[in-house]
Design a protein around this motif. Structure first.
Motif, mmCIF file in Angstrom:
data_model
loop_
_atom_site.group_PDB
_atom_site.id
_atom_site.type_symbol
_atom_site.label_atom_id
_atom_site.label_comp_id
_atom_site.label_asym_id
_atom_site.label_seq_id
_atom_site.Cartn_x
_atom_site.Cartn_y
_atom_site.Cartn_z
ATOM 1 N N ARG A 9 2.301 -4.581 -10.777
ATOM 2 C CA ARG A 9 2.204 -3.320 -9.632
ATOM 3 C C ARG A 9 0.513 -3.970 -8.985
ATOM 4 N N TYR A 10 0.194 -4.376 -9.944
ATOM 5 C CA TYR A 10 -1.526 -3.928 -8.734
ATOM 6 C C TYR A 10 -2.445 -5.312 -9.383
ATOM 7 N N GLU A 108 9.793 -1.976 -6.057
ATOM 8 C CA GLU A 108 7.958 -0.588 -5.836
ATOM 9 C C GLU A 108 6.810 -2.413 -5.055
ATOM 10 N N ARG A 111 1.084 -4.821 -5.219
ATOM 11 C CA ARG A 111 -0.630 -4.059 -4.127
ATOM 12 C C ARG A 111 -1.935 -5.113 -4.008
ATOM 13 N N ASN B 41 3.065 4.876 -2.770
ATOM 14 C CA ASN B 41 2.787 3.613 -3.566
ATOM 15 C C ASN B 41 4.006 3.757 -4.207
ATOM 16 N N ARG B 42 5.582 3.587 -3.370
ATOM 17 C CA ARG B 42 7.064 2.890 -3.725
ATOM 18 C C ARG B 42 7.503 1.985 -2.603
ATOM 19 N N GLY B 43 8.078 1.060 -3.004
ATOM 20 C CA GLY B 43 9.179 0.243 -2.038
ATOM 21 C C GLY B 43 9.978 1.565 -1.464
#
Lengths: 115, 112
Positions: A9-10, A108, A111, B41-43
């Motif tokens: 995610r990061y 999602e 990043r 912070n979501r798609g």
């Protein structure tokens, strides 16, 4: 039904380092997309796969970015070497088939911060 | 080449009031138009699409969009805004290669 899965995610790296992102699309979805979303901008298509073949990679910076979709399911996007301007969210999406009028389903995102 | 434009970076509306987020398009041939929403912070989440048929399209969470061919517009609307509608909204058009080309986004803030 499970959605599009992405990892990590990061990620924080220094410039000139390499990074890889992974995507698992929705089961049965033949088409997979990688988008780059820079802060304050709309997502921009990097590459589109139909099964394990590339449909469109015209906006992929091929000197540093690469992507593959082995066996037509999971995909990996790699950046090597990274630049400061690569800091963005990398979004993976999938759809049933490239020829339909259906929507894309997005993960999602991953990043990336390049220091 | 296809494109979409979202002329407003930011839209503020009071809770309970109607909201409109604007989008104009430029395509050759019939347009396939979409609206997506992105929470922090979501798609991106699909809201609705126009392919053909009725010019008023209904979608998720009470949103609707009006397709206007003469004005080349596809504005997103909701009769009564909620604070939870605050998010980033993207208009998109499908390209000949059947991927989505996105606008720059409009940040909607619903004020309690």
């Amino acid at each position: 039904e499970a959605g599009v899965a992405q990892s990590p995610r990061y990620k924080i790296i220094e410039k000139r380092q390499s990074v890889a992102f992974w995507c698992n699309p929705i089961s049965g979805h033949a088409t997979l997309y990688w988008y780059q979303q820079i802060l304050g901008q709309g997502p921009k298509l990097l590459i589109q796969f139909q099964n394990n073949g590339v449909v469109d990679d015209s906006q992929l910076p091929k000197d540093r970015f690469s992507a593959e979709r082995l066996k037509g399911v999971d995909s990996t996007l790699k950046i090597q070497p990274a630049k400061l301007e690569d800091s963005a969210v990398y979004l993976c999406a999938s759809s049933l088939a490239a020829g339909n009028t259906g929507e894309l389903f997005f993960g999602e995102g991953s990043r990336l911060t390049v220091l | 080449a296809q494109s979409v434009a979202q002329p407003e970076d930011q839209v503020n509306v009071a809770e309970g009031n109607p909201l409109t987020v604007k989008c104009t398009y430029s395509v050759s041939g019939n347009p396939y138009l979409f609206w997506y929403v992105q929470y922090p912070n979501r798609g991106l989440q699909f809201l609705l699409k126009y392919i053909t048929g009725d010019n008023l399209v209904k979608g998720s969470y009470g949103f609707e969009a009006e397709f206007n061919k003469s004005q080349t517009s596809f504005h997103l609307k909701k009769p009564s805004a909620l604070v939870s509608d605050s998010a980033l909204y993207f208009c998109a058009v499908k390209s000949r290669a059947n991927n989505l080309f996105f606008g720059t986004g409009t940040r909607l803030t619903v004020i309690p």
